[in-house]
Scaffold this motif. Structure first.
Motif, PDB file in Angstrom:
ATOM      1  N   LEU A  63      -4.994   0.662  -5.435  1.00 44.39           N
ATOM      2  CA  LEU A  63      -5.575   1.981  -5.212  1.00 44.39           C
ATOM      3  C   LEU A  63      -6.211   2.094  -3.827  1.00 44.39           C
ATOM      4  N   LEU A  64      -6.444   0.942  -3.188  1.00 42.90           N
ATOM      5  CA  LEU A  64      -7.048   0.904  -1.866  1.00 42.90           C
ATOM      6  C   LEU A  64      -6.360  -0.202  -1.075  1.00 42.90           C
ATOM      7  N   THR A  65      -5.923   0.093   0.130  1.00 42.11           N
ATOM      8  CA  THR A  65      -5.200  -0.897   0.935  1.00 42.11           C
ATOM      9  C   THR A  65      -6.179  -1.816   1.655  1.00 42.11           C
ATOM     10  N   PRO A  66      -6.046  -3.132   1.491  1.00 42.65           N
ATOM     11  CA  PRO A  66      -6.947  -4.059   2.185  1.00 42.65           C
ATOM     12  C   PRO A  66      -6.656  -4.093   3.680  1.00 42.65           C
ATOM     13  N   ASP A  67      -7.672  -4.450   4.482  1.00 44.31           N
ATOM     14  CA  ASP A  67      -7.471  -4.630   5.918  1.00 44.31           C
ATOM     15  C   ASP A  67      -6.668  -5.900   6.180  1.00 44.31           C
ATOM     16  N   SER A  68      -6.878  -6.895   5.333  1.00 43.01           N
ATOM     17  CA  SER A  68      -6.123  -8.146   5.438  1.00 43.01           C
ATOM     18  C   SER A  68      -6.017  -8.759   4.049  1.00 43.01           C
ATOM     19  N   GLY A  69      -5.098  -9.695   3.920  1.00 43.71           N
ATOM     20  CA  GLY A  69      -4.863 -10.318   2.620  1.00 43.71           C
ATOM     21  C   GLY A  69      -3.603  -9.787   1.966  1.00 43.71           C
ATOM     22  N   GLN A  70      -3.234 -10.432   0.860  1.00 47.99           N
ATOM     23  CA  GLN A  70      -2.007 -10.061   0.178  1.00 47.99           C
ATOM     24  C   GLN A  70      -2.113 -10.408  -1.299  1.00 47.99           C
ATOM     25  N   GLY A  71      -1.106  -9.958  -2.072  1.00 48.67           N
ATOM     26  CA  GLY A  71      -1.086 -10.317  -3.477  1.00 48.67           C
ATOM     27  C   GLY A  71      -0.247  -9.364  -4.295  1.00 48.67           C
ATOM     28  N   THR A  72      -0.225  -9.634  -5.593  1.00 50.90           N
ATOM     29  CA  THR A  72       0.551  -8.812  -6.519  1.00 50.90           C
ATOM     30  C   THR A  72      -0.329  -8.332  -7.665  1.00 50.90           C
ATOM     31  N   CYS A  73       0.048  -7.189  -8.217  1.00 47.91           N
ATOM     32  CA  CYS A  73      -0.591  -6.628  -9.412  1.00 47.91           C
ATOM     33  C   CYS A  73       0.530  -6.177 -10.336  1.00 47.91           C
ATOM     34  N   LEU A  74       0.539  -6.709 -11.552  1.00 50.37           N
ATOM     35  CA  LEU A  74       1.579  -6.408 -12.533  1.00 50.37           C
ATOM     36  C   LEU A  74       2.971  -6.708 -11.971  1.00 50.37           C
ATOM     37  N   GLY A  75       3.039  -7.711 -11.094  1.00 47.09           N
ATOM     38  CA  GLY A  75       4.305  -8.110 -10.509  1.00 47.09           C
ATOM     39  C   GLY A  75       4.696  -7.352  -9.264  1.00 47.09           C
ATOM     40  N   TYR A  76       3.922  -6.342  -8.870  1.00 47.28           N
ATOM     41  CA  TYR A  76       4.231  -5.537  -7.696  1.00 47.28           C
ATOM     42  C   TYR A  76       3.332  -5.927  -6.526  1.00 47.28           C
ATOM     43  N   ASP A  77       3.879  -5.823  -5.320  1.00 53.12           N
ATOM     44  CA  ASP A  77       3.106  -6.105  -4.116  1.00 53.12           C
ATOM     45  C   ASP A  77       2.049  -5.017  -3.930  1.00 53.12           C
ATOM     46  N   ILE A  78       0.778  -5.423  -3.744  1.00 52.48           N
ATOM     47  CA  ILE A  78      -0.309  -4.443  -3.684  1.00 52.48           C
ATOM     48  C   ILE A  78      -0.252  -3.578  -2.432  1.00 52.48           C
ATOM     49  N   ARG A  79       0.490  -4.016  -1.412  1.00 52.87           N
ATOM     50  CA  ARG A  79       0.620  -3.222  -0.192  1.00 52.87           C
ATOM     51  C   ARG A  79       1.859  -2.315  -0.253  1.00 52.87           C
ATOM     52  N   ARG A  80       3.002  -2.895  -0.567  1.00 48.67           N
ATOM     53  CA  ARG A  80       4.259  -2.139  -0.525  1.00 48.67           C
ATOM     54  C   ARG A  80       4.483  -1.250  -1.739  1.00 48.67           C
ATOM     55  N   ASP A  81       3.965  -1.696  -2.890  1.00 51.76           N
ATOM     56  CA  ASP A  81       4.322  -1.025  -4.142  1.00 51.76           C
ATOM     57  C   ASP A  81       3.152  -0.309  -4.804  1.00 51.76           C
ATOM     58  N   ALA A  82       2.197   0.154  -3.994  1.00 52.54           N
ATOM     59  CA  ALA A  82       0.995   0.777  -4.553  1.00 52.54           C
ATOM     60  C   ALA A  82       1.323   1.948  -5.470  1.00 52.54           C
ATOM     61  N   ASP A  83       2.302   2.770  -5.109  1.00 50.09           N
ATOM     62  CA  ASP A  83       2.645   3.936  -5.925  1.00 50.09           C
ATOM     63  C   ASP A  83       3.189   3.528  -7.292  1.00 50.09           C
ATOM     64  N   ARG A  84       3.936   2.439  -7.349  1.00 51.70           N
ATOM     65  CA  ARG A  84       4.466   1.958  -8.626  1.00 51.70           C
ATOM     66  C   ARG A  84       3.350   1.391  -9.502  1.00 51.70           C
ATOM     67  N   ILE A  85       2.394   0.714  -8.853  1.00 53.56           N
ATOM     68  CA  ILE A  85       1.271   0.154  -9.609  1.00 53.56           C
ATOM     69  C   ILE A  85       0.453   1.272 -10.249  1.00 53.56           C
ATOM     70  N   LYS A  86       0.196   2.331  -9.482  1.00 49.24           N
ATOM     71  CA  LYS A  86      -0.648   3.429  -9.975  1.00 49.24           C
ATOM     72  C   LYS A  86      -0.106   4.040 -11.262  1.00 49.24           C
ATOM     73  N   LEU A  87       1.211   4.042 -11.419  1.00 48.33           N
ATOM     74  CA  LEU A  87       1.819   4.618 -12.616  1.00 48.33           C
ATOM     75  C   LEU A  87       1.509   3.797 -13.861  1.00 48.33           C
ATOM     76  N   ARG A  88       1.081   2.555 -13.675  1.00 49.63           N
ATOM     77  CA  ARG A  88       0.832   1.655 -14.796  1.00 49.63           C
ATOM     78  C   ARG A  88      -0.656   1.380 -15.027  1.00 49.63           C
ATOM     79  N   VAL A  89      -1.508   2.151 -14.321  1.00 47.80           N
ATOM     80  CA  VAL A  89      -2.953   1.909 -14.372  1.00 47.80           C
ATOM     81  C   VAL A  89      -3.686   3.085 -15.016  1.00 47.80           C
ATOM     82  N   GLY A  90      -4.622   2.789 -15.918  1.00 46.84           N
ATOM     83  CA  GLY A  90      -5.545   3.783 -16.447  1.00 46.84           C
ATOM     84  C   GLY A  90      -6.913   3.541 -15.833  1.00 46.84           C
ATOM     85  N   TYR A  91      -7.616   4.607 -15.438  1.00 43.37           N
ATOM     86  CA  TYR A  91      -8.883   4.450 -14.711  1.00 43.37           C
ATOM     87  C   TYR A  91      -9.952   5.306 -15.379  1.00 43.37           C
ATOM     88  N   MET A  92     -10.998   4.651 -15.891  1.00 46.92           N
ATOM     89  CA  MET A  92     -12.108   5.353 -16.540  1.00 46.92           C
ATOM     90  C   MET A  92     -13.359   5.185 -15.680  1.00 46.92           C
TER      91      MET A  92
END
Length: 316
Positions: A63-92
Motif C-alpha cells: 500500500l506504500l512504496t518503500p524508499d529502499s528494500g524489497q520483498g514479497t506479499c502473498l507471493g507478489y513483489d511489493i514494488r512491482r505488483d502492488a495493484d495485485r496485492i491490494k485486490l487481496r487485502v482487507g483494511y479495517m
C-alpha cells in the motif's frame, strides 16, 4: 485467468521483506526493517505513537512504496505488483468508515456489489449470520454501539474473501466483552487461512497474537512469540508489596541497574537488564520493614514499558 505469483518465498510464508526503509520530509519513519510473516498467523505490531507501525504495515502489503528494500506479499513483489496485492487485502481502520445512514444489510450488500460478487444478497446474509448480526439487519449503521460497529466493519473487510487482513488499532474505545468476541472471530478467520496484521496498544490483545513485533521510531527492536520477546528482553524482575510503594518507586527510579519501576495494582514491578547491577541497587531496600520482595517472571507489559523507556532515550 489468475496471474502467476512471484516464487521467491516458500508457500507457507505470506510476507517476506528485507531492508525496508521509508522517510517523510527528511525524517526516517522506518529504517532497514526485515521480517517474515507466516500464512494464517496473527502478527501484532506494538510501539509508541509515531513509531512507524502503520507505515510498516502499509509497506509490507504494497500500500506504500518503500524508499529502499524489497520483498514479497502473498507471493507478489511489493514494488512491482502492488495493484495485485491490494485486490487481496482487507483494511479495517480505527475510524468507522461505512455508511452511517445505510442499514447493516445495505452496507454489506453495497460492499459485495462493489467487489463484483455474484450473489451480493446471499453473501451479505451469510456474513450477517456469521458475525451474529441477526436481528440487526435493518438497523442503521450509525445507530449501532461501538462493538456492533466494529463487528460490521470486520464483516465488510472480510466479505470479499481477502488473503490478508490489516487491522489498525481496531478495538480502541470498545468494551472488553466486545473486544473478546472480536478476537474470537479473528482467530477463527486465521484458522481458515487468513493472515492478519494488527497494530495495538493493548497488552492482552498482543498476547492473543501468534507473533508480535515491537517497533520504536522506525526500528524493529524485538519480534517473535510473546514468550520469545520476554526471554529476549533479559529482564530480571521483582514484584514488591508493602507500605509506601509510591515513595519506594521514587527512590528507585534513577538507581543504576534499575531500568523500569511501574505500579501494578497493589504492587510494584522493579526490573533491570543487568541483574548484578539491579541486585546491588535494591540490596539496601530488601531488609526494609513492611516491604516484601518476590522475584518473578517479567510480563509483556514490563518488557513493553522498558522498551518504551529505552526507545525514548534513543530518539532524543
Amino acid at each position: 485467468m489468475v496471474e502467476p505469483r512471484h516464487a521467491s518465498a516458500p508457500p507457507e510464508i505470506a510476507i517476506d521483506v528485507s531492508g525496508l526503509s521509508k522517510s517523510f520530509g527528511g525524517r526516517t519513519v522506518v529504517e532497514n526493517l526485515s521480517m517474515q510473516v507466516r500464512r494464517g498467523s496473527i502478527y501484532g505490531f506494538l510501539g509508541p505513537n509515531g513509531s512507524g507501525k502503520t507505515t510498516t504495515i502499509r509497506m509490507l502489503c504494497g500500500l506504500l512504496t518503500p524508499d529502499s528494500g524489497q520483498g514479497t506479499c502473498l507471493g507478489y513483489d511489493i514494488r512491482r505488483d502492488a495493484d495485485r496485492i491490494k485486490l487481496r487485502v482487507g483494511y479495517m481502520t480505527q475510524r468507522f468508515s461505512l455508511y452511517q445512514d445505510l442499514s447493516v444489510r445495505e452496507n454489506l450488500e453495497f460492499v459485495a456489489r462493489l467487489y463484483g460478487m455474484a450473489r451480493p444478497r446471499t453473501a451479505a446474509r451469510d456474513m450477517i449470520r456469521r458475525l451474529g448480526l441477526d436481528g440487526r439487519e435493518e438497523q442503521l449503521a450509525g445507530e449501532l454501539s461501538g462493538g456492533w460497529k466494529q463487528r460490521l466493519a470486520l464483516g465488510a473487510c472480510t466479505l470479499p474473501g481477502p488473503d490478508l487482513l490489516l487491522l489498525d488499532e481496531p478495538t480502541a474505545g470498545v468494551d472488553p466483552k466486545a473486544r473478546r468476541e472480536f478476537w474470537n472471530e479473528i482467530h477463527a478467520l486465521a484458522a481458515e487461512g487468513l493472515t492478519v496484521l494488527v497494530s495495538t496498544h493493548y497488552m492482552d490483545e498482543a498476547e492473543r497474537c501468534h507473533e508480535i513485533a515491537y517497533i520504536a521510531y522506525g526500528k524493529l527492536l524485538a519480534h517473535g512469540t510473546v514468550e520469545q520477546v520476554i526471554a529476549q528482553s533479559a529482564l530480571t524482575t521483582y514484584t514488591v508489596t508493602g507500605a509506601d510503594l509510591n515513595g519506594l518507586s521514587a527512590e528507585l527510579a534513577n538507581k543504576d541497574g534499575v531500568d523500569m519501576v511501574a505500579p501494578f495494582g497493589n504492587s510494584l514491578h522493579v526490573s533491570g537488564r543487568d541483574a548484578a547491577a539491579l541486585e546491588t541497587s535494591i540490596a539496601p531496600y530488601r531488609a526494609r520493614d513492611g516491604i516484601a520482595w518476590q522475584k518473578s517472571e517479567p510480563s509483556l507489559e514490563d518488557v513493553f514499558i522498558e522498551l518504551m523507556g529505552r526507545s525514548k532515550d534513543n530518539f532524543r
